[in-house]
Design an enzyme around this catalytic site. Structure first.
Site, PDB file in Angstrom:
ATOM      1  N   HIS A   1      17.119  36.500  10.944  1.00  0.00           N
ATOM      2  CA  HIS A   1      16.630  37.337  12.031  1.00  0.00           C
ATOM      3  C   HIS A   1      17.448  38.396  12.126  1.00  0.00           C
ATOM      4  O   HIS A   1      17.351  39.054  12.861  1.00  0.00           O
ATOM      5  CB  HIS A   1      16.489  36.302  13.297  1.00  0.00           C
ATOM      6  CG  HIS A   1      15.430  36.617  13.940  1.00  0.00           C
ATOM      7  ND1 HIS A   1      14.934  38.090  14.132  1.00  0.00           N
ATOM      8  CD2 HIS A   1      14.389  35.757  14.541  1.00  0.00           C
ATOM      9  CE1 HIS A   1      14.133  38.082  14.944  1.00  0.00           C
ATOM     10  NE2 HIS A   1      13.699  36.792  15.342  1.00  0.00           N
TER      11      HIS A   1
ATOM     12  N   TYR B   1      12.142  32.223  28.484  1.00  0.00           N
ATOM     13  CA  TYR B   1      12.457  33.760  27.532  1.00  0.00           C
ATOM     14  C   TYR B   1      11.046  33.868  26.859  1.00  0.00           C
ATOM     15  O   TYR B   1      10.603  32.935  26.120  1.00  0.00           O
ATOM     16  CB  TYR B   1      13.595  33.417  26.562  1.00  0.00           C
ATOM     17  CG  TYR B   1      14.132  34.460  25.752  1.00  0.00           C
ATOM     18  CD1 TYR B   1      15.318  35.130  25.843  1.00  0.00           C
ATOM     19  CD2 TYR B   1      13.105  34.913  24.579  1.00  0.00           C
ATOM     20  CE1 TYR B   1      15.733  36.384  24.993  1.00  0.00           C
ATOM     21  CE2 TYR B   1      13.541  35.926  23.745  1.00  0.00           C
ATOM     22  CZ  TYR B   1      14.661  36.507  23.966  1.00  0.00           C
ATOM     23  OH  TYR B   1      14.999  37.581  23.108  1.00  0.00           O
TER      24      TYR B   1
ATOM     25  N   SER C   1       9.850  36.963  24.061  1.00  0.00           N
ATOM     26  CA  SER C   1      10.556  38.104  23.333  1.00  0.00           C
ATOM     27  C   SER C   1       9.308  39.458  23.396  1.00  0.00           C
ATOM     28  O   SER C   1       8.069  39.166  23.323  1.00  0.00           O
ATOM     29  CB  SER C   1      11.042  37.935  22.025  1.00  0.00           C
ATOM     30  OG  SER C   1       9.979  37.651  21.222  1.00  0.00           O
TER      31      SER C   1
ATOM     32  N   THR D   1      14.345  43.984  20.580  1.00  0.00           N
ATOM     33  CA  THR D   1      13.539  43.352  21.216  1.00  0.00           C
ATOM     34  C   THR D   1      14.231  43.453  22.838  1.00  0.00           C
ATOM     35  O   THR D   1      15.508  43.897  22.932  1.00  0.00           O
ATOM     36  CB  THR D   1      13.680  41.943  20.914  1.00  0.00           C
ATOM     37  OG1 THR D   1      14.752  41.492  21.052  1.00  0.00           O
ATOM     38  CG2 THR D   1      12.941  41.765  19.782  1.00  0.00           C
TER      39      THR D   1
END
Length: 639
Positions: free
Chosen positions: A353, A467, A469, A480
């Site tokens: 990532h 959360y 994104s 993001t």
């Protein structure tokens, strides 16, 4: 048509397409990611804290926030803005965000890497492992070649495709200079997206280093890395002239690898990429010192990693486990992505990532799926080329001493224990989806997020940090931003459904859902426009530490820590190529929620460690969706 696909002399298409508008045409003129106003950030931060705190806690946090806004926060903000103005080629989040990922010492697998699995090929006979591996590899190489030649269609978000997604518009815009082309697209309601991450899709890997890893890319490398049964193989897929190997030759080499009956190595190297990054960094140093430099170089520079698994997929849970972590012996988690294909031709991507976000990977998957299913390079009738694969394919051998063997054994023990403790559960809610929600004028994403809030309240009697994104790829070097789905509105609505159903009429409940939808829509829009608060506060904190200042009191508030301990971490995607996606929980007492809202169903994939019960959470999500849909249809619901 040969012209469009660009055939080479051998007759295999070298490119996916040839875009009229060059791939990077808009990149220069993309707008810059805005640094939000400090007072807006503080207000948004407090709005997100409100549902998580009691009155006394909130007063304390509010006081700290306003002191920060007037004092040290203001100074840091002004420094950030000045710094940003001096770095117009990038965004204010780029440096801090790469650092956040590359300095993290936790293993990448389960903590950062995510997966997205492909839909099966609509023609079932093409789901054979060898055929699908060949076709997807060829399509992936075509994608790479198309991108590098500047022929890949630029990534554009069209609000009014009838006007902007047309040949006519493309023919005009390509003559508008790059320095202003974005404005031309904007005039017809089209938003070009940042494509600066795409080059890292290929020939790239994350190299473990003490304290901070490095991203490495070698675009000159022409070979593919193939893992099977824990063994490593490489062969060239691009020739000296830059042309792709014939598909029948790629097929022959993959067939050779699939029929190799070498035993699995006693000490599979792949496990090292599942280790703590400092531990892996010192083991890598030992590998290099032990004469493995050439072999590691082949691994690191390979175009990508193709992982061929020797078993079929049993069900969706097994699919998720296979694509999210699988057997570390047959993965190299540090590669920008692993393309995984199992015995029955089920395919998926596990991606690292730090180098990029879902937007780039998803575009790659969409193109590879479309190309490999609509214009496959080989068919079930195709014969592999009669080439000497034993000469073309090199099996990599690694020299291991006792310390390295012990390191691999320990990594395997840790990995096995972690995976053993991870649960994955899925549901498919079949009683409605996007179509019905849009009819009822509520946001489909807001409804899914509301269901997660309701479910957690039902299961644990709490509202916790959540959360979601959101891509900021509409800006140059955007990454993001966080949407904070837990709000005073979702809390009020969830409590009405879970705790005081009898006190509310159906109409009142409908109104509460609409309120949540409106507010969530606003948060989403703000985040996509770079007007969230999380990245701004993150960058100010990063700046304070970089300048050697004492950490401001605002950041030492327990409430700040709790808000950033994301118990419910969520991400959504919808694509014709993707069956499902998922990721691990970001905290040990959290849920990792991958979800998709389709036209007439909603799917949800949840990961959890023993501290949480994912199966029960999904039961509560199902019940919440049922209740919301019934209320929207005007039906009475029972607790």
């Amino acid at each position: 048509a040969p012209g469009r696909r660009g055939y080479s002399g051998v007759g295999a298409a070298e490119f996916l397409h040839r875009s009229i508008v060059p791939t990077m045409h808009y990149q220069k003129s993309l707008p810059r990611l805005p640094v939000p106003k400090l007072e807006d950030t503080i207000m948004r931060y407090l709005n997100a804290q409100k549902p998580l705190l009691d009155d006394d806690q909130f007063r304390k946090t509010e006081k700290l926030a306003h002191a920060f806004e007037k004092g040290i926060g203001r100074e840091l903000h002004e420094q950030l803005v000045a710094q940003d103005n001096q770095n117009k080629h990038t965004s204010y989040i780029t440096g801090p965000w790469f650092d956040m990922y590359l300095k993290a010492r936790e293993p990448v697998v389960l903590n950062f890497n995510a997966f997205m699995s492909f839909n099966p090929d609509p023609k079932s006979e093409y789901n054979d492992q060898l055929i699908r591996a060949t076709n997807m590899t060829v399509s992936a190489i075509r994608f790479m070649k198309t991108f590098r030649a500047g022929y890949l269609e630029p990534e554009v978000f069209h609000l009014n495709p009838e006007k902007s997604d047309t040949e006519m518009f493309k023919k005009i815009i390509r003559f508008v200079p790059s320095s202003i082309s974005w404005f031309g697209a904007y005039m017809v309601n089209a938003y070009p997206l940042d494509m600066s991450q795409y080059f890292r899709l290929f020939n790239s890997t994350r190299i473990p280093k003490p304290e901070k890893d490095e991203l490495y890319t070698d675009e000159k490398a022409k070979h593919l890395l193939v893992l099977r049964n824990g063994n490593f193989y490489v062969f060239d897929v691009i020739d000296r002239d830059g042309n792709m190997l014939k598909p029948s030759e790629i097929q022959a080499h993959l067939k050779y690898i699939l029929s190799d009956n070498s035993p699995a190595p006693a000490f599979p190297l792949g496990y090292l990429t599942s280790e703590n990054r400092d531990t892996w960094a010192s083991l890598r140093k030992a590998l290099l010192e032990n004469g493995n430099e050439e072999a590691l170089q082949k691994v690191d520079s390979a175009m990508f990693c193709l992982s061929l698994d020797d078993f079929p997929i049993k069900d969706f849970v097994h699919l998720s486990h296979t694509m999210l972590h699988g057997d570390a012996a047959n993965r190299w988690y540090d590669k920008s992505f692993n393309l995984i294909i199992t015995k029955d031709g089920t395919a998926g991507i596990n991606f690292e990532h730090s180098w990029g976000d879902g937007v780039a990977v998803l575009r790659f998957q969409n193109e590879v799926f479309k190309d490999s299913t609509k214009t496959p390079a080989i068919s079930p009738q195709s014969q592999p080329a009669s080439v000497d694969s034993s000469r073309a394919v090199q099996k990599l051998e690694f020299k291991l001493n006792d310390a390295l063997k012990a390191g691999i054994t320990k990594a395997k023990q840790k990995f096995d224990a972690t995976v053993e403790s991870l649960s994955l559960n899925l549901i498919q809610f079949q009683e409605g989806g996007k179509e019905l929600l849009k009819q009822k004028k509520v946001s489909p994403d807001a409804v899914a997020q509301l269901a997660f809030q309701m479910a957690f309240l039902r299961q644990y009697d709490q509202t916790v940090a959540t959360y979601e994104s959101c891509s900021t790829a509409a800006f140059k070097h955007g990454r993001t931003e966080t949407i904070r789905p837990a709000s005073v509105h979702t809390k009020k609505c969830s409590e009405a459904f879970v705790k005081e159903l009898s006190k509310h009429s159906t109409e009142e409940l409908q109104n509460l859902i609409v309120e949540c939808s409106k507010y969530h829509g606003r948060l989403t829009k703000e985040a996509a426009m770079g007007q969230g608060f999380d990245r701004h506060l993150f960058s100010l904190r990063y700046l304070a530490l970089a300048k050697g200042l004492a950490l401001p009191d605002f950041y030492q508030d327990q409430a700040y820590a709790r808000l950033n301990h994301n118990i419910i971490s969520t991400s959504t995607l919808v694509s014709p190529a993707v069956q499902l996606g998922g990721f691990g929980p970001v905290v040990s007492d959290g849920f990792g929620v991958g979800y998709q809202v389709q036209d007439d169903w909603i799917g949800c994939n949840v990961s959890a460690y023993p501290a949480r019960n994912g199966e029960e959470f999904l039961r509560c999500v199902y019940k919440s969706l049922e209740d919301i849909f019934n209320v929207l249809k005007g039906k009475k619901v029972s607790s």
